[in-house]
Design an enzyme around this catalytic site. Structure first.
Site, mmCIF file in Angstrom:
data_model
loop_
_atom_site.group_PDB
_atom_site.id
_atom_site.type_symbol
_atom_site.label_atom_id
_atom_site.label_comp_id
_atom_site.label_asym_id
_atom_site.label_seq_id
_atom_site.Cartn_x
_atom_site.Cartn_y
_atom_site.Cartn_z
ATOM 1 C CG HIS A 150 -0.782 12.543 2.411
ATOM 2 N ND1 HIS A 150 -1.850 13.082 1.926
ATOM 3 C CD2 HIS A 150 -0.850 11.587 3.121
ATOM 4 C CE1 HIS A 150 -2.804 11.928 2.364
ATOM 5 N NE2 HIS A 150 -2.130 11.139 3.027
ATOM 6 C CG HIS B 242 -4.714 4.914 -2.654
ATOM 7 N ND1 HIS B 242 -5.216 4.163 -3.462
ATOM 8 C CD2 HIS B 242 -4.202 3.905 -1.584
ATOM 9 C CE1 HIS B 242 -5.868 3.026 -3.079
ATOM 10 N NE2 HIS B 242 -5.023 2.896 -1.901
ATOM 11 C CG HIS C 115 -7.817 8.752 -15.909
ATOM 12 N ND1 HIS C 115 -8.625 7.554 -15.519
ATOM 13 C CD2 HIS C 115 -7.987 9.679 -14.889
ATOM 14 C CE1 HIS C 115 -9.265 8.087 -14.398
ATOM 15 N NE2 HIS C 115 -8.834 9.111 -14.113
ATOM 16 N NE ARG D 190 -7.549 -5.673 -1.486
ATOM 17 C CZ ARG D 190 -7.733 -4.248 -2.192
ATOM 18 N NH1 ARG D 190 -6.770 -3.604 -2.188
ATOM 19 N NH2 ARG D 190 -9.064 -4.409 -2.414
ATOM 20 C CB SER E 152 -0.950 0.259 1.207
ATOM 21 O OG SER E 152 -1.554 1.209 1.113
ATOM 22 C CG ASN F 66 -4.076 -1.721 -1.630
ATOM 23 O OD1 ASN F 66 -4.845 -2.594 -2.070
ATOM 24 N ND2 ASN F 66 -3.457 -2.020 -0.504
ATOM 25 C CG HIS G 62 -19.822 10.919 4.880
ATOM 26 N ND1 HIS G 62 -18.954 10.464 4.352
ATOM 27 C CD2 HIS G 62 -19.111 12.255 5.546
ATOM 28 C CE1 HIS G 62 -17.828 10.596 4.628
ATOM 29 N NE2 HIS G 62 -17.649 11.720 5.298
#
Length: 316
Positions: free
Chosen positions: A106, A116, A156, A120, A102, A118, A186
């Site tokens: 920043h 970011h 992209h 796995r 991962s 990641n 939210h």
């Protein structure tokens, strides 16, 4: 069910390229920072396995850069297997194995976007060692503070070309998945950034590919930042900025932290399985801010950035 695993050697094969990828990624960001160094912590998980966490703090280019690899195993209860999407009708404790890397970067400058990545590999077996399920997951996304559309196009475009080497549907499928995953629901469906690709539960047979070929694809995604992100850092890090840009950067970092603590699957899994907390939360920014109900003038760079977060076809 057809045996989804190529044998115990497959675990070691994946673990080997994860370790190489971890070292290569550390070298990449050491070069890109041009001044900072990584602190390394090796850790063990009491229930099984461990990992290596490398964090740079206060670098020349990156305010905080975290690169973590892990290889952990242990007991998996049926309710947890269902929660993580395993294909398992077995209502008895099983064993899990997961390895991956991962990366969360920043930057100091608001002109350089946060990134970011990641990758796995997850495997589930019975207590006897009989394979039950196995899959790959991962992805990468870009989170800008200042609106530079050409950076999104470049990011992209590289991802699309990498995906196309393995299957023509991977990029459109995984881009859409990313657009709808990195979302603060939210906050009125506000996107975290300009997206990228995201995938999970890639099992043998996905796109007609076996686990070996999927392993090559995921390893290629893991190595993509040199081409997809490196040139963006080089052309943006010396651009001037002021207090207004820095203030907005801290607000956007607050949104980043909200997503990782409320919605991110990896964070939640780490917290629920007793992983090392410093490694689980290494994705959080060193500084962030939350202002009450901020608003921005139409045409301002802040308003332009928020508009830029809406999903779109960046390449075509």
């Amino acid at each position: 069910m057809e045996n989804p695993v190529t044998g115990s050697g497959f675990r070691e094969q994946v673990s080997s390229w994860v370790e190489r990828l971890h070292d290569d990624t550390t070298d990449l960001f050491t070069r890109l920072d041009a001044g900072g160094t990584f602190r390394e912590d090796r850790w063990e998980r009491l229930a099984g396995g461990g990992g290596v966490t490398r964090v740079m703090s206060g670098g020349r280019t990156f305010e905080k850069a975290g690169i973590n690899r892990s290889k952990v195993e242990g007991e998996l209860q049926p309710h947890m297997a269902q929660r993580i999407g395993a294909r398992s009708p077995i209502m008895e404790p099983m064993s899990f194995f997961v390895t991956g890397m991962s990366v969360v970067i920043h930057p100091l400058s608001p002109m350089v976007p946060t990134v970011h990545l990641n990758v796995r590999y997850f495997e589930i077996t019975r207590s006897t060692g009989e394979p039950v399920d196995a899959w790959f997951g991962g992805g990468t996304d870009l989170t800008p503070t200042y609106p530079h559309p050409e950076d999104a196009v470049h990011f992209h475009d590289v991802l699309k070309r990498v995906c196309a080497r393995y299957h023509p549907t991977f990029y459109p499928r995984f881009k859409s998945w990313c657009d709808h995953y990195f979302v603060n629901t939210h906050r009125g469906e506000e996107r975290r950034g300009i997206g990228g690709i995201f995938f999970d539960h890639l099992r043998a047979g996905e796109g007609g590919l076996g686990l070996d070929r999927l392993s090559e694809f995921v390893a290629a995604v893991g190595a993509v930042l040199s081409e997809a992100y490196g040139p963006i850092v080089e052309r943006r890090r010396d651009l001037p900025y002021g207090e207004r840009e820095r203030r907005f950067q801290l607000l956007r970092r607050g949104r980043y932290a909200e997503f990782n603590l409320v919605h991110d699957r990896g964070t939640l899994f780490g917290l629920q399985t007793g992983a090392r907390i410093e490694s689980v939360l290494m994705s959080l920014p060193p500084l962030a801010a939350w202002e009450y109900s901020p608003s921005y003038e139409p045409g301002s760079f802040e308003a332009t950035l928020l508009t830029m977060l809406e999903p779109r076809d960046w390449v075509d």
